[in-house]
Motif scaffolding. Structure first.
Motif, PDB file in Angstrom:
ATOM      1  N   UNK A  54       0.832  -1.208   0.000  1.00  0.00           N
ATOM      2  CA  UNK A  54       0.000   0.000   0.000  1.00  0.00           C
ATOM      3  C   UNK A  54       0.861   1.251   0.000  1.00  0.00           C
ATOM      4  N   UNK A  55       1.930   1.234   0.773  1.00  0.00           N
ATOM      5  CA  UNK A  55       2.827   2.384   0.869  1.00  0.00           C
ATOM      6  C   UNK A  55       3.434   2.716  -0.488  1.00  0.00           C
ATOM      7  N   UNK A  56       3.794   1.678  -1.233  1.00  0.00           N
ATOM      8  CA  UNK A  56       4.427   1.892  -2.546  1.00  0.00           C
ATOM      9  C   UNK A  56       3.522   2.632  -3.510  1.00  0.00           C
ATOM     10  N   UNK A  57       2.230   2.646  -3.242  1.00  0.00           N
ATOM     11  CA  UNK A  57       1.288   3.317  -4.119  1.00  0.00           C
ATOM     12  C   UNK A  57       1.169   4.815  -3.833  1.00  0.00           C
ATOM     13  N   UNK A  58       1.800   5.287  -2.770  1.00  0.00           N
ATOM     14  CA  UNK A  58       1.747   6.713  -2.450  1.00  0.00           C
ATOM     15  C   UNK A  58       2.443   7.508  -3.550  1.00  0.00           C
ATOM     16  N   UNK A  61       5.129  12.450  -5.845  1.00  0.00           N
ATOM     17  CA  UNK A  61       5.004  13.902  -5.981  1.00  0.00           C
ATOM     18  C   UNK A  61       4.430  14.556  -4.730  1.00  0.00           C
ATOM     19  N   UNK A  62       3.935  13.772  -3.779  1.00  0.00           N
ATOM     20  CA  UNK A  62       3.361  14.328  -2.554  1.00  0.00           C
ATOM     21  C   UNK A  62       4.444  14.463  -1.493  1.00  0.00           C
ATOM     22  N   UNK A  63       4.739  15.697  -1.091  1.00  0.00           N
ATOM     23  CA  UNK A  63       5.750  15.928  -0.064  1.00  0.00           C
ATOM     24  C   UNK A  63       5.339  15.291   1.256  1.00  0.00           C
ATOM     25  N   UNK A  64       4.068  15.383   1.613  1.00  0.00           N
ATOM     26  CA  UNK A  64       3.601  14.786   2.860  1.00  0.00           C
ATOM     27  C   UNK A  64       3.802  13.275   2.849  1.00  0.00           C
ATOM     28  N   UNK A  65       3.517  12.633   1.727  1.00  0.00           N
ATOM     29  CA  UNK A  65       3.724  11.184   1.610  1.00  0.00           C
ATOM     30  C   UNK A  65       5.209  10.846   1.710  1.00  0.00           C
ATOM     31  N   UNK A  66       6.063  11.611   1.025  1.00  0.00           N
ATOM     32  CA  UNK A  66       7.507  11.352   1.088  1.00  0.00           C
ATOM     33  C   UNK A  66       8.023  11.501   2.508  1.00  0.00           C
ATOM     34  N   UNK A  68       6.377  11.264   5.379  1.00  0.00           N
ATOM     35  CA  UNK A  68       5.863  10.200   6.231  1.00  0.00           C
ATOM     36  C   UNK A  68       6.620   8.898   5.981  1.00  0.00           C
ATOM     37  N   UNK A  69       6.797   8.558   4.706  1.00  0.00           N
ATOM     38  CA  UNK A  69       7.480   7.307   4.358  1.00  0.00           C
ATOM     39  C   UNK A  69       8.919   7.300   4.844  1.00  0.00           C
ATOM     40  N   UNK A  70       9.587   8.425   4.740  1.00  0.00           N
ATOM     41  CA  UNK A  70      10.979   8.487   5.194  1.00  0.00           C
ATOM     42  C   UNK A  70      11.095   8.203   6.684  1.00  0.00           C
ATOM     43  N   UNK A  71      10.246   8.851   7.471  1.00  0.00           N
ATOM     44  CA  UNK A  71      10.297   8.652   8.918  1.00  0.00           C
ATOM     45  C   UNK A  71       9.881   7.223   9.262  1.00  0.00           C
ATOM     46  N   UNK A  72       8.807   6.750   8.652  1.00  0.00           N
ATOM     47  CA  UNK A  72       8.265   5.429   8.954  1.00  0.00           C
ATOM     48  C   UNK A  72       9.226   4.308   8.559  1.00  0.00           C
ATOM     49  N   UNK A  73       9.726   4.336   7.340  1.00  0.00           N
ATOM     50  CA  UNK A  73      10.555   3.234   6.846  1.00  0.00           C
ATOM     51  C   UNK A  73      12.009   3.319   7.294  1.00  0.00           C
ATOM     52  N   UNK A  74      12.533   4.512   7.514  1.00  0.00           N
ATOM     53  CA  UNK A  74      13.937   4.609   7.918  1.00  0.00           C
ATOM     54  C   UNK A  74      14.158   4.041   9.319  1.00  0.00           C
TER      55      UNK A  74
END
Length: 143
Positions: A54-58, A61-66, A68-74
Motif C-alpha cells: 500500500x505504501x508503494x502506491x503513495x 510527488x506528494x511531499x507529505x507522503x515522502x 511520512x514514508x521516510x520517517x516510517x521506513x527509515x
C-alpha cells in the motif's frame, strides 16, 4: 488479530518477551518501526509486506507522503524472536519511544504497539474522556 494489554519488562540487553497470545503470529518474524505518539509499531512480516504494498502506491510527488514514508521506513527493523520468544529492540527505536525497563505492550488489531509504561498511562488518561464522550462516527460504519 492482536488484542489486550500486557506489561513485560525490557531486559538489560534491550530485549522484550512477546506476550504468549501474540507469539504464533509473530514467530516467523516481525518488523518494528517508529509509531505515532512515540510508541513502536510491531507488525508480523506478512502484515508489513501488505502494508508496504500500500505504501508503494503513495504518489512520489506528494511531499507529505515522502516525509511520512521516510520517517516510517527509515526506522524499520526486521527481527526474529529467539527460542525464549524474546525480540531485541534496536537502540534507536528504544530511544525514540523512550523505553526504559517497564513497558506496556498493546494489541492494536493488525499491529502490536510497544510503549514506555508511564507514557502509555499518560496517553490513556488523556484519551479516555474523549473516547467515553464520542458522540459522532469516528470510524465509518463502526457504530
Amino acid at each position: 488479530m492482536f488484542l489486550g494489554t500486557y506489561a513485560p519488562k525490557l531486559d538489560e540487553k534491550g530485549r522484550v518477551i512477546l506476550p504468549a497470545k501474540f507469539r504464533d503470529e509473530l514467530s516467523t518474524g516481525i518488523v518494528m518501526t517508529r509509531g505515532q505518539e512515540h510508541c513502536l509499531y510491531v507488525f508480523s512480516a506478512r502484515e508489513f509486506e501488505d502494508l508496504h504494498d500500500k505504501i508503494r502506491q503513495a504518489p512520489v510527488t506528494s511531499k507529505q507522503a515522502r516525509d511520512y514514508l521516510r520517517v516510517f521506513l527509515s526506522g524499520a527493523s526486521s527481527e526474529t524472536p529467539d527460542k525464549q520468544n524474546r525480540v531485541g529492540i534496536p537502540a534507536n527505536l528504544r530511544a525514540y519511544a523512550g523505553l526504559e525497563r517497564d513497558l506496556t505492550v498493546i494489541g492494536a488489531g493488525s499491529r502490536v504497539e510497544i510503549w514506555d509504561s508511564s507514557a502509555w498511562e499518560t496517553y490513556l488518561t488523556e484519551q479516555e474522556a474523549t473516547f467515553a464522550n464520542t458522540t459522532e462516527e469516528v470510524i465509518p460504519g463502526l457504530f
